[in-house]
Enzyme design. Structure first.
Site, PDB file in Angstrom:
ATOM      1  CD  GLU A  56      -5.957   1.704  11.792  1.00  0.00           C
ATOM      2  OE1 GLU A  56      -5.962   2.600  10.929  1.00  0.00           O
ATOM      3  OE2 GLU A  56      -5.003   0.912  11.948  1.00  0.00           O
TER       4      GLU A  56
ATOM      5  CE  LYS B 287      -3.373   5.809   9.758  1.00  0.00           C
ATOM      6  NZ  LYS B 287      -3.666   4.455   9.233  1.00  0.00           N
TER       7      LYS B 287
ATOM      8  CB  CYS C 156      -2.417   2.523  12.644  1.00  0.00           C
ATOM      9  SG  CYS C 156      -1.742   0.971  11.995  1.00  0.00           S
TER      10      CYS C 156
END
Length: 340
Positions: free
Chosen positions: A102, A174, A215
């Site tokens: 990321e 995300k 993440c």
């Protein structure tokens, strides 16, 4: 086999949410993290062929993949130089698919700094990485790019998949944003400058069917269940920048849990070390097999470099055949519910 790796010198359907295994340059010695798998039976091979019959991209049974570990900083050129060097080293090591963490291209030290640099996916920053993939004849997973958002105050945290010709094959914004008060650390409010995505993304590749995440998504197993059971993912990608505190407590155990419960390979590229005086990441890039075994990681959790693993899709099918959890799942059948 004990996972091994070498580190480089440090230089830097559920279509919408809510709907229904390193090498390194500092050592002349290079090691490969891999595992031996018995040849698939005729039955398991047939299962694999059926599972991949929908695919527009032919996936080989075995593939060499790499997982990067790096310390991004607030300098686009310095980060690109690191990514370029690692990509070329990985290509020389026979890697065909390289996964970056990321915020690989930029980590700023001031609030809102990344929003000012955010670009569309056809902008000059991403075009640079597309050219790198083309020059190296390698697929790249670029997790956590600052994509221009819906307004001037927000960006998307976007995981981008580029093929060996330099074409953007897919992108995932995300979904779960990191708005957390980390115990003993600091308060994070990702939503202040980032707009959440709303689409679950899986894509076919020569390395199997890939499920894209970023993440903090790792803490929400329903996303990974959807990728496996609704979208037939075989390999889950988890580019991350876990904090030191949360990484020490939960990083490996969460990754292994996602691999075990979905019977997928998990490739988790991680940011490592201090990016600036305010931010530090846990590191520990790893590759995990469908049985939950770590098959590749760098020997140094904080170094810049990459680990290599040979993944074998026949192992995915073997694990799923011997323990057919897809047939035993109950959550989609009719359940009685009660409330007190």
């Amino acid at each position: 086999m004990r996972p091994r790796g070498i580190s480089s010198s440090a230089v830097g359907s559920c279509p919408r949410a809510g709907d229904p295994g390193g090498w390194a340059s500092t050592s002349p010695v290079m090691a490969l993290a891999s595992f031996a798998v018995s040849p698939p039976t005729a039955a398991s091979a047939a299962v694999l062929r059926r599972a991949m019959s929908f695919s527009s991209v032919s996936a080989a049974s075995q593939a060499r993949v790499g997982v990067v570990q790096m310390t991004s900083v607030g300098d686009l050129d310095a980060n690109y130089a690191t990514c370029s060097r690692l990509t070329k080293e990985a290509a020389a090591a026979g890697v065909k698919f390289l996964c970056f963490p990321e915020v690989f291209s930029f980590i700023g030290s001031k609030d809102g700094e990344s929003v000012k640099l955010a670009e569309p996916l056809d902008g000059p920053i991403m075009q640079r990485y597309c050219s790198l993939a083309n020059e190296s004849s390698m697929w790249l997973s670029l997790g956590g790019f600052q994509e221009r958002g819906p307004d001037d105050s927000h960006q998307y945290n976007t995981h981008i998949l580029i093929d060996e010709s330099g074409k953007v094959r897919s992108s995932y914004r995300k979904i779960h944003l990191f708005d957390v008060d980390v115990p003993g650390n600091m308060v994070y409010k990702e939503s202040r400058f980032t707009t959440a995505g709303d689409t679950v993304v899986a894509v076919d590749s020569p390395f199997g069917r890939l499920g894209l995440t970023v993440c903090y998504d790792l803490r929400f197993p329903e996303l990974y269940q959807c990728l496996r059971f609704k979208h037939q993912a075989q390999v889950l990608l988890v580019p991350s920048a876990f904090t030191k505190v949360t990484g020490e407590a939960h990083w490996e155990i969460l990754l292994r849990a996602r691999a075990i419960e979905t019977q997928c390979y998990v490739i988790a590229a991680a940011q490592a070390g201090k990016h600036n005086e305010k931010r530090e990441s846990y590191g520990d890039s790893i590759v995990i097999d469908p049985w939950g075994t770590v098959i590749a990681r760098l020997p140094d959790r904080l170094s810049t470099g990459f680990a290599v693993a040979d993944i074998d899709l026949s192992k995915v099918e073997a694990v799923r055949t011997k323990m057919p959890i897809s047939e035993h799942r109950k959550f989609e059948s009719i359940w009685k519910s009660s409330s007190l």
